[in-house]
Design a protein around this motif. Sequence first.
Motif, mmCIF file in Angstrom:
data_model
loop_
_atom_site.group_PDB
_atom_site.id
_atom_site.type_symbol
_atom_site.label_atom_id
_atom_site.label_comp_id
_atom_site.label_asym_id
_atom_site.label_seq_id
_atom_site.Cartn_x
_atom_site.Cartn_y
_atom_site.Cartn_z
ATOM 1 N N TRP A 45 -50.723 -10.617 42.943
ATOM 2 C CA TRP A 45 -49.455 -10.134 43.489
ATOM 3 C C TRP A 45 -49.682 -9.010 44.496
ATOM 4 C CZ3 TRP A 45 -44.862 -12.336 43.335
ATOM 5 C CH2 TRP A 45 -44.579 -13.264 42.318
ATOM 6 N N ALA A 46 -50.614 -8.120 44.194
ATOM 7 C CA ALA A 46 -50.894 -7.022 45.112
ATOM 8 C C ALA A 46 -51.448 -7.541 46.432
ATOM 9 C CB ALA A 46 -51.884 -6.043 44.471
ATOM 10 N N ALA A 47 -52.311 -8.557 46.372
ATOM 11 C CA ALA A 47 -52.850 -9.129 47.608
ATOM 12 C C ALA A 47 -51.753 -9.778 48.444
ATOM 13 C CB ALA A 47 -53.937 -10.149 47.267
ATOM 14 N N MET A 48 -50.827 -10.472 47.800
ATOM 15 C CA MET A 48 -49.717 -11.088 48.533
ATOM 16 C C MET A 48 -48.830 -10.028 49.179
ATOM 17 S SD MET A 48 -48.724 -14.051 45.756
ATOM 18 C CE MET A 48 -47.216 -14.449 46.633
ATOM 19 N N LEU A 49 -48.522 -8.971 48.428
ATOM 20 C CA LEU A 49 -47.690 -7.914 48.993
ATOM 21 C C LEU A 49 -48.407 -7.189 50.132
ATOM 22 C CD1 LEU A 49 -46.163 -6.377 45.735
ATOM 23 C CD2 LEU A 49 -45.017 -7.834 47.411
ATOM 24 N N ALA A 50 -49.727 -7.009 49.995
ATOM 25 C CA ALA A 50 -50.478 -6.361 51.069
ATOM 26 C C ALA A 50 -50.446 -7.193 52.343
ATOM 27 C CB ALA A 50 -51.916 -6.116 50.616
ATOM 28 N N ARG A 51 -50.588 -8.520 52.229
ATOM 29 C CA ARG A 51 -50.509 -9.370 53.427
ATOM 30 C C ARG A 51 -49.132 -9.270 54.074
ATOM 31 N NH1 ARG A 51 -53.691 -12.980 50.232
ATOM 32 N NH2 ARG A 51 -51.811 -14.102 49.573
ATOM 33 N N LEU A 52 -48.094 -9.281 53.243
ATOM 34 C CA LEU A 52 -46.742 -9.156 53.788
ATOM 35 C C LEU A 52 -46.542 -7.801 54.443
ATOM 36 C CD1 LEU A 52 -43.857 -10.266 54.086
ATOM 37 C CD2 LEU A 52 -43.375 -9.409 51.786
#
Length: 281
Positions: A45-52
């Motif tokens: 989840w953190a990786a997805m939020l970081a990309r966004l």
Amino acid sequence: MSIATMLAGVAGALLAFGLADLAAVLAARRQRDARGAAGRRPARWAAMLARLGRRVGVPTPPGDLGARLAAAGLGASVRTADAMAIKAGAGVAAALLAAPVLSALPLRLTLVLVPLAAAAGFLTPDIWVARRARRRADRAGLELADVLDLLRVAVAAGLPTGRALAEVGRRHGGLVATELRTVAERLELGLPRAVALGHLHRALPLAAIGQLTAAIARADRHGAPLGPALTALALEARADRARALHDRAARAAPRIQLAIALLLVPAVLLIVAAGLAHGLT
């Protein structure tokens, strides 16, 4: 549906809530930082939020963000830029999730509440980091007295400070021992002792850790014996641990009494009332 059946259903629901609350209170004593498979899901989840967040733009990190990440045990794995990207992504995700729900409200409220939702999402990672740092500090406070005693024995046996830190870190499990082992490894790599101890204080920002690093610095600078300082720190840490455990027990008792008074007792009374109502009807 008869009155007896309704009362029995309410009693069962109250009993279930009461047992769940008691189980949560007991399980809170054994909570530990998530490991293994439980820790991979937040990372995704953190990786997805970081990309966004990188797509919309990463704001400048505040000056104390690195210290807060280190206190939460994330200093070696999460950079400040990555943390700000996660915060930005969380704000955008919160606004996108809240917009369809808030669209049913008047336009003025929607224009106000959507930015508030974005701000709440932006601040949520900070709350999580602060909570993780607080849990680490609590764990370190419980372990510190035993670790300091072992360190005092190692120093009294004639081991140099760096070797004593390494031996205690290798032989004692736990959070504080792991950080001491990290300090010893940094010293072996040639990092100055003051810098390595500074990293220790950033990772465990406790008063006792600050006093420990100051005592080691005095011993290095002036040749003062380290054993008496470690003995005093261990005694103080043990007293602090006793106070912390007493306060935790004092906080748990009212919750258990509240659960019994508001949930378990009414549930039992409702079961009795259901039996009486059934007999009367």
